[in-house]
Design a protein around this motif. Structure first.
Motif, PDB file in Angstrom:
ATOM      1  N   LEU A   1      49.279  34.619  31.442  1.00 52.48           N
ATOM      2  CA  LEU A   1      48.669  36.194  31.112  1.00 52.48           C
ATOM      3  C   LEU A   1      47.105  36.559  31.285  1.00 52.48           C
ATOM      4  N   GLY A   2      46.378  35.236  31.076  1.00 55.96           N
ATOM      5  CA  GLY A   2      45.139  35.122  31.374  1.00 55.96           C
ATOM      6  C   GLY A   2      44.694  35.228  32.637  1.00 55.96           C
ATOM      7  N   VAL A   3      45.323  34.453  33.611  1.00 56.95           N
ATOM      8  CA  VAL A   3      45.171  34.589  35.051  1.00 56.95           C
ATOM      9  C   VAL A   3      45.611  36.164  35.572  1.00 56.95           C
ATOM     10  N   LYS A   4      46.600  36.666  35.000  1.00 55.50           N
ATOM     11  CA  LYS A   4      47.007  38.015  35.420  1.00 55.50           C
ATOM     12  C   LYS A   4      45.753  38.927  34.950  1.00 55.50           C
ATOM     13  N   LEU A   5      45.115  38.761  33.710  1.00 60.57           N
ATOM     14  CA  LEU A   5      44.306  39.741  33.186  1.00 60.57           C
ATOM     15  C   LEU A   5      43.007  39.744  34.116  1.00 60.57           C
ATOM     16  N   VAL A   6      42.700  38.341  34.558  1.00 57.23           N
ATOM     17  CA  VAL A   6      41.321  38.338  35.161  1.00 57.23           C
ATOM     18  C   VAL A   6      41.722  39.060  36.820  1.00 57.23           C
ATOM     19  N   ILE A   7      42.842  38.775  37.411  1.00 59.91           N
ATOM     20  CA  ILE A   7      43.244  39.212  38.618  1.00 59.91           C
ATOM     21  C   ILE A   7      43.141  40.766  38.610  1.00 59.91           C
ATOM     22  N   ALA A   8      43.875  41.310  37.482  1.00 57.12           N
ATOM     23  CA  ALA A   8      43.700  42.800  37.349  1.00 57.12           C
ATOM     24  C   ALA A   8      42.223  43.466  36.927  1.00 57.12           C
ATOM     25  N   LEU A   9      41.276  42.773  36.196  1.00 59.79           N
ATOM     26  CA  LEU A   9      40.165  43.218  36.067  1.00 59.79           C
ATOM     27  C   LEU A   9      39.362  43.154  37.413  1.00 59.79           C
ATOM     28  N   VAL A  10      39.361  42.175  38.097  1.00 62.78           N
ATOM     29  CA  VAL A  10      38.802  42.192  39.502  1.00 62.78           C
ATOM     30  C   VAL A  10      39.369  43.214  40.292  1.00 62.78           C
ATOM     31  N   ALA A  11      40.465  43.359  40.344  1.00 62.01           N
ATOM     32  CA  ALA A  11      41.132  44.315  41.281  1.00 62.01           C
ATOM     33  C   ALA A  11      40.565  45.741  40.824  1.00 62.01           C
ATOM     34  N   LEU A  12      40.349  46.183  39.462  1.00 62.13           N
ATOM     35  CA  LEU A  12      39.905  47.297  39.022  1.00 62.13           C
ATOM     36  C   LEU A  12      38.514  47.255  39.474  1.00 62.13           C
ATOM     37  N   VAL A  13      37.723  46.528  39.299  1.00 60.82           N
ATOM     38  CA  VAL A  13      36.201  46.446  39.669  1.00 60.82           C
ATOM     39  C   VAL A  13      36.162  47.034  41.164  1.00 60.82           C
ATOM     40  N   LEU A  14      37.074  46.145  42.177  1.00 59.05           N
ATOM     41  CA  LEU A  14      36.975  46.245  43.410  1.00 59.05           C
ATOM     42  C   LEU A  14      37.492  47.741  43.855  1.00 59.05           C
TER      43      LEU A  14
ATOM     44  N   ILE B   1      49.398  43.194  44.561  1.00 54.95           N
ATOM     45  CA  ILE B   1      50.518  42.527  45.052  1.00 54.95           C
ATOM     46  C   ILE B   1      50.512  41.031  44.337  1.00 54.95           C
ATOM     47  N   VAL B   2      49.455  40.013  44.416  1.00 55.94           N
ATOM     48  CA  VAL B   2      49.243  39.124  43.827  1.00 55.94           C
ATOM     49  C   VAL B   2      49.707  38.962  42.626  1.00 55.94           C
ATOM     50  N   ASN B   3      49.268  39.889  41.841  1.00 54.68           N
ATOM     51  CA  ASN B   3      49.656  39.887  40.319  1.00 54.68           C
ATOM     52  C   ASN B   3      51.144  39.951  40.219  1.00 54.68           C
ATOM     53  N   VAL B   4      52.032  40.731  40.924  1.00 54.12           N
ATOM     54  CA  VAL B   4      53.243  40.795  40.916  1.00 54.12           C
ATOM     55  C   VAL B   4      54.015  39.488  41.216  1.00 54.12           C
ATOM     56  N   LEU B   5      53.310  38.993  42.480  1.00 48.44           N
ATOM     57  CA  LEU B   5      54.060  37.524  42.728  1.00 48.44           C
ATOM     58  C   LEU B   5      53.948  36.583  41.574  1.00 48.44           C
ATOM     59  N   ILE B   6      52.583  36.769  40.923  1.00 48.90           N
ATOM     60  CA  ILE B   6      52.433  35.687  39.579  1.00 48.90           C
ATOM     61  C   ILE B   6      53.540  35.949  38.474  1.00 48.90           C
ATOM     62  N   ALA B   7      53.658  37.241  38.262  1.00 42.87           N
ATOM     63  CA  ALA B   7      54.646  37.735  37.455  1.00 42.87           C
ATOM     64  C   ALA B   7      56.045  37.469  37.462  1.00 42.87           C
ATOM     65  N   VAL B   8      56.312  37.457  38.837  1.00 46.37           N
ATOM     66  CA  VAL B   8      57.973  37.162  39.241  1.00 46.37           C
ATOM     67  C   VAL B   8      58.011  35.572  39.498  1.00 46.37           C
TER      68      VAL B   8
END
Length: 124
Positions: free
Chosen positions: A69-82, A115-122
């Motif tokens: 969940l920490g990895v997913k959170l960081v990826i989501a925050l980076v995606a939001l900034v981008l 999309i990477v976040n979805v892959l990590i989740a699954v």
């Protein structure tokens, strides 16, 4: 608690659809990106994801996989900034102050990270 989890999960999926659907719809464009749905979807995903994480911690004995969940959170925050950077660059390009392709790498990176976040989740 189950009803709350179901509502949060449905909203989480709606946020996912807004991000990835908007990204895939515009992926072939070279400029003129509409980033509003991507930003809204990412914010919805962050808020509902944090809520789901809290519910998992509160209702299970073992708790959540905090590393995942920490990895997913960081990826989501980076995606939001981008996505915010893509929005700003697109506004400057629309005003004639930047190249028409100025938002392209930021837009594509935000969509790819979603999309990477979805892959990590699954897969994880």
């Amino acid at each position: 608690m189950t009803a709350l989890r179901d509502v949060l999960l449905i909203l989480h999926f709606i946020g996912l659809a807004a991000v990835i659907g908007s990204f895939l719809f515009q992926v072939r464009r070279k400029g003129g990106f509409e980033t509003n749905w991507i930003v809204i979807g990412l914010v919805v995903q962050l808020v509902t994801g944090l809520g789901l994480m809290g519910l998992i911690d509160a209702t299970t004995d073992g708790g959540a996989n905090h590393t995942k969940l920490g990895v997913k959170l960081v990826i989501a925050l980076v995606a939001l900034v981008l996505a915010f950077v893509a929005r700003a660059r697109q506004k400057r390009a629309d005003a004639g102050q930047a190249k028409s392709k100025a938002a392209l790498p930021f837009f594509h990176s935000a969509g790819a990270l979603a999309i990477v976040n979805v892959l990590i989740a699954v897969i994880w």
